[in-house]
Scaffold this motif. Structure first.
Motif, PDB file in Angstrom:
ATOM      1  N   THR A  79       8.522 -53.018  57.784  1.00 43.15           N
ATOM      2  CA  THR A  79       8.267 -52.108  56.668  1.00 43.15           C
ATOM      3  C   THR A  79       7.230 -52.726  55.738  1.00 43.15           C
ATOM      4  N   GLY A  80       6.196 -51.965  55.449  1.00 45.61           N
ATOM      5  CA  GLY A  80       5.190 -52.388  54.487  1.00 45.61           C
ATOM      6  C   GLY A  80       5.266 -51.533  53.237  1.00 45.61           C
ATOM      7  N   ILE A  81       5.118 -52.168  52.085  1.00 48.26           N
ATOM      8  CA  ILE A  81       5.074 -51.465  50.810  1.00 48.26           C
ATOM      9  C   ILE A  81       3.673 -51.618  50.240  1.00 48.26           C
ATOM     10  N   GLU A  82       3.054 -50.490  49.910  1.00 47.81           N
ATOM     11  CA  GLU A  82       1.694 -50.521  49.370  1.00 47.81           C
ATOM     12  C   GLU A  82       1.545 -49.344  48.416  1.00 47.81           C
ATOM     13  N   ILE A  83       0.598 -49.479  47.492  1.00 44.86           N
ATOM     14  CA  ILE A  83       0.383 -48.430  46.506  1.00 44.86           C
ATOM     15  C   ILE A  83      -1.086 -48.011  46.409  1.00 44.86           C
ATOM     16  N   ALA A  84      -2.004 -48.931  46.733  1.00 48.97           N
ATOM     17  CA  ALA A  84      -3.430 -48.662  46.538  1.00 48.97           C
ATOM     18  C   ALA A  84      -3.957 -47.734  47.627  1.00 48.97           C
ATOM     19  N   PRO A  85      -4.534 -46.603  47.268  1.00 42.24           N
ATOM     20  CA  PRO A  85      -5.033 -45.666  48.286  1.00 42.24           C
ATOM     21  C   PRO A  85      -6.061 -46.282  49.223  1.00 42.24           C
ATOM     22  N   TYR A  86      -6.923 -47.161  48.688  1.00 42.80           N
ATOM     23  CA  TYR A  86      -7.965 -47.756  49.515  1.00 42.80           C
ATOM     24  C   TYR A  86      -7.398 -48.753  50.523  1.00 42.80           C
ATOM     25  N   MET A  87      -6.213 -49.319  50.264  1.00 37.77           N
ATOM     26  CA  MET A  87      -5.535 -50.145  51.260  1.00 37.77           C
ATOM     27  C   MET A  87      -4.828 -49.267  52.283  1.00 37.77           C
ATOM     28  N   LEU A  88      -4.142 -48.232  51.802  1.00 42.71           N
ATOM     29  CA  LEU A  88      -3.438 -47.329  52.705  1.00 42.71           C
ATOM     30  C   LEU A  88      -4.396 -46.669  53.690  1.00 42.71           C
ATOM     31  N   ALA A  89      -5.626 -46.383  53.234  1.00 41.78           N
ATOM     32  CA  ALA A  89      -6.606 -45.721  54.091  1.00 41.78           C
ATOM     33  C   ALA A  89      -7.054 -46.598  55.254  1.00 41.78           C
ATOM     34  N   ARG A  90      -6.840 -47.924  55.138  1.00 44.52           N
ATOM     35  CA  ARG A  90      -7.272 -48.834  56.207  1.00 44.52           C
ATOM     36  C   ARG A  90      -6.178 -49.057  57.256  1.00 44.52           C
ATOM     37  N   ILE A  91      -5.031 -48.441  57.076  1.00 46.01           N
ATOM     38  CA  ILE A  91      -3.942 -48.624  58.044  1.00 46.01           C
ATOM     39  C   ILE A  91      -4.084 -47.591  59.155  1.00 46.01           C
TER      40      ILE A  91
END
Length: 231
Positions: A79-91
């Motif tokens: 499980t990964g927790i992230e909030i920044a859209p620009y990080m999420l877009a790289r997944i």
């Protein structure tokens, strides 16, 4: 989206230099340095060895660490927790055993994870980005199984003089002209990236129910890696 979530996203965008896409690219290019052989030796030394573990990565960015774990341990729940859209877009190319959740780690709700559901957790260069880490540490004490592992890597406070010489090499501070905006940005970065001493991080973990069991100095003492057991 809550106002708190949006406020945190705006803070992180500024903290990352105002260019989220460039920050995400830096995260990708620095991944190998931050997760080198020494990191994996440290991680493997303390993480439980079984095929059905639940591992979480807080502030997982593009989830590169979790993808590596998925390749090594296809039986893990990740499980990964992230909030920044620009990080999420790289997944992309997300493994079948990887779940990504959005949460503000300054004050995550108890419902993000069930109690005693995590075997091991990574927080890599996260704590200095939080307004305060106490609520997160309290939640981790609840979420991580008794005896489970938290690996925390973060910047620790360095002398301001060292930081300024690193930021402005070959500068004579007694006479060279410096941009007020560059100096303003540098002092802001210093206080945001050098919030805690190594001892303060260790004591905060102890206060919140963890037992630090090993520490490693990194980057000539500018960063620290801690392995801590949940009591």
């Amino acid at each position: 989206m809550s106002d708190d979530l949006e406020s945190t996203r705006q803070f992180l965008q500024r903290h990352h230099g105002g260019d989220g896409h460039r920050a995400a690219e830096r995260t990708v290019t620095s991944h190998g340095r931050n997760h080198d052989e020494d990191f994996w030796a440290f991680w493997d030394k303390y993480t439980p060895r079984a095929d059905n573990r639940h591992v979480a990565d807080l502030g997982c960015g593009p989830a590169l660490f979790l993808k590596q774990l998925a390749a090594k341990h296809p039986g893990y729940t990740l499980t990964g927790i992230e909030i920044a859209p620009y990080m999420l877009a790289r997944i992309d190319d997300k493994p079948h055993n990887l779940d990504i959740r959005i949460a503000d780690l300054n004050a995550p709700g108890e419902e993000v994870f069930p109690p005693a559901s995590i075997d091991a957790c990574l927080a890599n260069m996260l704590v200095h980005e939080l307004f305060q880490p106490v609520i997160l540490f309290q939640r981790l004490h609840r979420w991580i199984k008794p005896g489970g592992l938290l690996v925390l890597t973060d910047n620790v406070r360095q002398p301001l003089e060292n930081f300024l010489h690193h930021r402005f090499p070959d500068t004579d501070f007694s006479s060279d002209a410096l941009s007020p905006q560059d100096l303003n940005d540098s002092f802001r970065d210093y206080f945001e990236h050098n919030r805690y001493t190594a001892d303060e991080l260790v004591r905060l973990l102890e206060l919140c129910g963890f037992e630090p069991i090993e520490q490693q100095q990194l980057r000539e003492g500018r960063a620290l890696r801690i392995a801590a057991r949940n009591r």
